[in-house]
Scaffold this motif. Structure first.
Motif, short mmCIF file in Angstrom:
data_model
loop_
_atom_site.label_atom_id
_atom_site.label_comp_id
_atom_site.label_asym_id
_atom_site.label_seq_id
_atom_site.Cartn_x
_atom_site.Cartn_y
_atom_site.Cartn_z
N UNK A 44 50.68 21.44 -32.20
CA UNK A 44 50.47 21.10 -33.61
C UNK A 44 49.14 20.40 -33.85
N UNK A 45 48.23 20.40 -32.90
CA UNK A 45 46.94 19.77 -33.12
C UNK A 45 46.14 20.59 -34.12
N UNK A 46 45.43 19.89 -34.98
CA UNK A 46 44.62 20.53 -36.00
C UNK A 46 43.16 20.37 -35.61
N UNK A 47 42.40 21.43 -35.76
CA UNK A 47 40.98 21.37 -35.45
C UNK A 47 40.27 20.52 -36.50
N UNK A 48 39.42 19.63 -36.03
CA UNK A 48 38.69 18.74 -36.92
C UNK A 48 37.23 19.15 -36.92
N UNK A 49 36.67 19.34 -38.12
CA UNK A 49 35.27 19.73 -38.27
C UNK A 49 34.54 18.61 -38.98
N UNK A 50 33.45 18.16 -38.40
CA UNK A 50 32.66 17.10 -39.01
C UNK A 50 31.34 17.68 -39.50
#
Length: 64
Positions: A44-50
């Motif tokens: 359930x990890x969500x990709x994080x975009x900075x």
């Protein structure tokens, strides 16, 4: 020339062999697949975009 005379026998032999092969392969049980359970937190990890860019001002937006 003998091959042409016996073409019916050759055809019937091929059909019988194909039928026997299909029944023999259907009698073999399918291999069992091992089911692995994944860690719930990893699934359930969500990709994080900075985004590291400066924002446009109102004047720059109007110009575009």
């Amino acid at each position: 020339m003998n091959v042409l005379k016996h073409m019916e026998v050759i055809f019937l032999t091929a059909v019988v062999l194909a039928g026997v092969t299909s029944y023999a392969s259907a009698a073999i049980p399918a291999p069992r697949q091992h089911v692995t359970v994944q860690n719930a937190s990893a699934a359930q990890q969500v990709a994080v975009i900075t985004v590291t860019a400066k924002r446009l001002s109102a004047a720059e937006k109007a110009r575009l």
